[in-house]
Write a protein that holds these residues in place. Structure first.
Motif, PDB file in Angstrom:
ATOM      1  N   LEU A 236       0.814  -1.386  -0.082  1.00 35.05           N
ATOM      2  CA  LEU A 236       0.078  -0.059   0.093  1.00 35.05           C
ATOM      3  C   LEU A 236       0.743   1.448  -0.023  1.00 35.05           C
ATOM      4  O   LEU A 236       0.671   2.203  -0.713  1.00 35.05           O
ATOM      5  N   ILE A 237       1.879   1.426   0.822  1.00 34.37           N
ATOM      6  CA  ILE A 237       2.611   2.568   1.090  1.00 34.37           C
ATOM      7  C   ILE A 237       3.537   2.902  -0.228  1.00 34.37           C
ATOM      8  O   ILE A 237       3.505   3.852  -0.588  1.00 34.37           O
ATOM      9  N   THR A 251       6.347  15.167 -15.854  1.00 35.75           N
ATOM     10  CA  THR A 251       5.063  15.104 -16.350  1.00 35.75           C
ATOM     11  C   THR A 251       5.282  13.698 -17.223  1.00 35.75           C
ATOM     12  O   THR A 251       6.245  13.696 -18.352  1.00 35.75           O
ATOM     13  N   PHE A 252       4.807  12.568 -16.988  1.00 29.39           N
ATOM     14  CA  PHE A 252       4.598  11.399 -17.460  1.00 29.39           C
ATOM     15  C   PHE A 252       3.455  11.092 -18.096  1.00 29.39           C
ATOM     16  O   PHE A 252       2.234  11.203 -17.475  1.00 29.39           O
ATOM     17  N   PRO A 253       3.403   9.826 -19.198  1.00 28.18           N
ATOM     18  CA  PRO A 253       1.920   9.488 -19.611  1.00 28.18           C
ATOM     19  C   PRO A 253       1.534   8.855 -18.332  1.00 28.18           C
ATOM     20  O   PRO A 253       2.029   8.128 -17.617  1.00 28.18           O
ATOM     21  N   PRO A 254       0.094   8.588 -18.395  1.00 33.11           N
ATOM     22  CA  PRO A 254      -0.758   7.932 -17.221  1.00 33.11           C
ATOM     23  C   PRO A 254      -0.215   6.597 -17.054  1.00 33.11           C
ATOM     24  O   PRO A 254      -0.178   6.071 -16.187  1.00 33.11           O
ATOM     25  N   VAL A 255       0.012   6.027 -18.385  1.00 31.84           N
ATOM     26  CA  VAL A 255       0.221   4.414 -18.068  1.00 31.84           C
ATOM     27  C   VAL A 255       1.451   4.176 -17.698  1.00 31.84           C
ATOM     28  O   VAL A 255       1.724   3.360 -17.037  1.00 31.84           O
ATOM     29  N   TRP A 256       2.406   5.011 -17.657  1.00 33.14           N
ATOM     30  CA  TRP A 256       3.950   5.160 -17.312  1.00 33.14           C
ATOM     31  C   TRP A 256       3.682   4.964 -15.659  1.00 33.14           C
ATOM     32  O   TRP A 256       4.263   4.233 -14.805  1.00 33.14           O
ATOM     33  N   ILE A 257       2.893   5.913 -14.828  1.00 34.06           N
ATOM     34  CA  ILE A 257       2.680   6.361 -13.630  1.00 34.06           C
ATOM     35  C   ILE A 257       1.648   4.975 -13.085  1.00 34.06           C
ATOM     36  O   ILE A 257       2.321   4.577 -12.197  1.00 34.06           O
ATOM     37  N   TYR A 258       0.842   4.493 -13.882  1.00 38.35           N
ATOM     38  CA  TYR A 258       0.032   3.400 -13.240  1.00 38.35           C
ATOM     39  C   TYR A 258       0.897   2.143 -13.449  1.00 38.35           C
ATOM     40  O   TYR A 258       0.989   1.508 -12.511  1.00 38.35           O
ATOM     41  N   THR A 259       1.957   1.950 -14.523  1.00 39.43           N
ATOM     42  CA  THR A 259       2.694   0.870 -14.449  1.00 39.43           C
ATOM     43  C   THR A 259       3.678   0.878 -13.315  1.00 39.43           C
ATOM     44  O   THR A 259       3.830  -0.198 -12.735  1.00 39.43           O
ATOM     45  N   ALA A 260       4.284   2.117 -12.905  1.00 43.52           N
ATOM     46  CA  ALA A 260       5.210   2.220 -11.808  1.00 43.52           C
ATOM     47  C   ALA A 260       4.382   1.927 -10.763  1.00 43.52           C
ATOM     48  O   ALA A 260       4.942   1.030  -9.611  1.00 43.52           O
ATOM     49  N   MET A 261       3.099   2.265 -10.365  1.00 43.70           N
ATOM     50  CA  MET A 261       2.430   2.041  -9.019  1.00 43.70           C
ATOM     51  C   MET A 261       2.081   0.298  -8.996  1.00 43.70           C
ATOM     52  O   MET A 261       2.244  -0.120  -7.996  1.00 43.70           O
ATOM     53  N   LEU A 262       1.774  -0.031 -10.103  1.00 40.80           N
ATOM     54  CA  LEU A 262       1.531  -1.576 -10.176  1.00 40.80           C
ATOM     55  C   LEU A 262       2.807  -2.411  -9.874  1.00 40.80           C
ATOM     56  O   LEU A 262       2.598  -3.215  -9.118  1.00 40.80           O
ATOM     57  N   MET A 263       3.889  -2.108 -10.423  1.00 38.51           N
ATOM     58  CA  MET A 263       5.165  -2.566 -10.187  1.00 38.51           C
ATOM     59  C   MET A 263       5.666  -2.529  -8.654  1.00 38.51           C
ATOM     60  O   MET A 263       5.972  -3.503  -8.038  1.00 38.51           O
ATOM     61  N   ALA A 264       5.535  -1.324  -8.050  1.00 36.67           N
ATOM     62  CA  ALA A 264       5.665  -1.259  -6.399  1.00 36.67           C
ATOM     63  C   ALA A 264       4.649  -2.023  -5.506  1.00 36.67           C
ATOM     64  O   ALA A 264       4.966  -2.176  -4.527  1.00 36.67           O
ATOM     65  N   ALA A 265       3.360  -2.097  -6.367  1.00 34.79           N
ATOM     66  CA  ALA A 265       2.511  -2.811  -5.274  1.00 34.79           C
ATOM     67  C   ALA A 265       2.524  -4.253  -5.575  1.00 34.79           C
ATOM     68  O   ALA A 265       1.472  -5.204  -4.848  1.00 34.79           O
ATOM     69  N   LEU A 266       3.397  -4.947  -6.153  1.00 34.84           N
ATOM     70  CA  LEU A 266       3.589  -6.372  -6.235  1.00 34.84           C
ATOM     71  C   LEU A 266       4.272  -6.937  -4.994  1.00 34.84           C
ATOM     72  O   LEU A 266       4.880  -6.298  -4.208  1.00 34.84           O
TER      73      LEU A 266
END
Length: 314
Positions: A236-237, A251-266
């Motif tokens: 979560l954190i 400023t990054f494409p939303p897909v890049w930010i979402y991907t980074a968040m998903l990788m961090a949440a693994l």
């Protein structure tokens, strides 16, 4: 919500199949040796090469994104390290606890889940995160173990060992070759390209099945008190932190930010258990961290994917 479940459940279904088969078949853990060899040395490197060799070179030099993601991982590691050190006063144990909170399953679960969730544009951020996060872990771990006295090698031998782990890792080699192919416009012959494609498609199913079997053969015998902090930090954190850091970094494409968040949440990578076993410290609790974060990630990954795919993350 149904679309998110249709996305997540096949992944955890493959992990469950591996877990179930390992439970009923009762093969020893060593029986997974050749499958793990195939995944690490052949299938996943083929996937990374395939992704990167077809990527525009400009997308591979997003240094703001690279620094933001790597800095976020380091902050999580350092925070957990100092919390653990304040309790144990042991650098080696604190290092493994830091890895358990920061080192996600970015090799086995990350690429296939991100690409399936967000499409081909997710491939480049996945590869960049994998390459630089692993480099960070490969450098920090032997250095801190040497400081703790757990690693008795000479400084020069230790430095060469770190370089070998970084540049000799099959994923890093595949990344370098893929970037080189993208820069120089090299395309493999048709027969080789088809073989790479077959191997890349085998990467995710084999990796997730092997992960499930590994979890079954390392049962959770008790719940260490550290897990009450490691589980929420990892699942979560860390994704919230990386979201905040990337929004400040540029400023990054939303897909890049979402991907980074998903990788961090693994969940915690099985490599954390391997490292703990290598140095003979915090071994059983490292195994418990992998299992606990994997189980709880069924709920947290579903939540994150729902928020991201329904535009509920600003």
């Amino acid at each position: 919500m149904l679309s998110v479940l249709n996305l997540v459940l096949p992944f955890f279904g493959l992990i469950f199949l591996g877990f179930f088969v390992a439970r009923i078949n009762r093969q020893p853990l060593e029986a997974l040796g050749w499958m793990n060899t195939f995944i690490i040395y052949v299938a996943l490197p083929a996937l990374f090469f395939q992704i990167l060799s077809k990527t525009p070179v400009a997308e591979l030099t997003q240094w703001g994104f690279i620094i933001g993601c790597t800095a976020s991982t380091f902050l999580v590691f350092a925070s957990m390290f100092f919390i653990a050190f304040s309790r144990t006063r042991r650098i080696d144990e604190s290092t493994i606890q830091g890895l358990a909170a920061a080192y996600g399953n970015i090799g086995y679960m990350g690429p296939a889940l991100a690409i399936l969730a967000f499409g081909a544009p997710a491939a480049v951020p996945v590869a960049l995160i994998f390459c630089f996060d692993n480099t960070l872990h490969f450098v920090m771990t032997p250095f801190l173990m040497a400081v703790s006295g757990n690693d008795k090698r000479e400084p020069l031998d230790l430095a060469f060992s770190v370089l070998r782990r970084i540049f000799g890792h099959p994923f890093i080699i595949a990344t370098i070759l893929g970037v080189g192919a993208a820069i120089f416009g090299i395309e493999p012959p048709v027969a080789i390209e088809r073989m790479i494609d077959l191997l890349a498609k085998a990467a995710a199913p084999c990796a997730l099945f092997a992960m499930g079997a590994t979890l079954a053969l390392r049962p959770l015998r008790r719940v260490p008190k550290e897990l009450y902090l490691i589980v929420p930090v990892k699942l979560l954190i860390e994704p919230l932190l990386i979201y905040g850091v990337l929004n400040m970094a540029g400023t990054f494409p939303p897909v890049w930010i979402y991907t980074a968040m998903l990788m961090a949440a693994l969940p915690t990578a099985t490599n954390v258990f391997v490292i703990a076993q290598q140095y003979g410290v915090w071994v059983e609790r490292a195994s418990s961290s992998v299992l606990a974060t994997t189980v709880f990630s069924i709920a947290t990954l579903t939540m994150w994917l729902y928020l991201m795919t329904h535009d509920l993350v600003p």
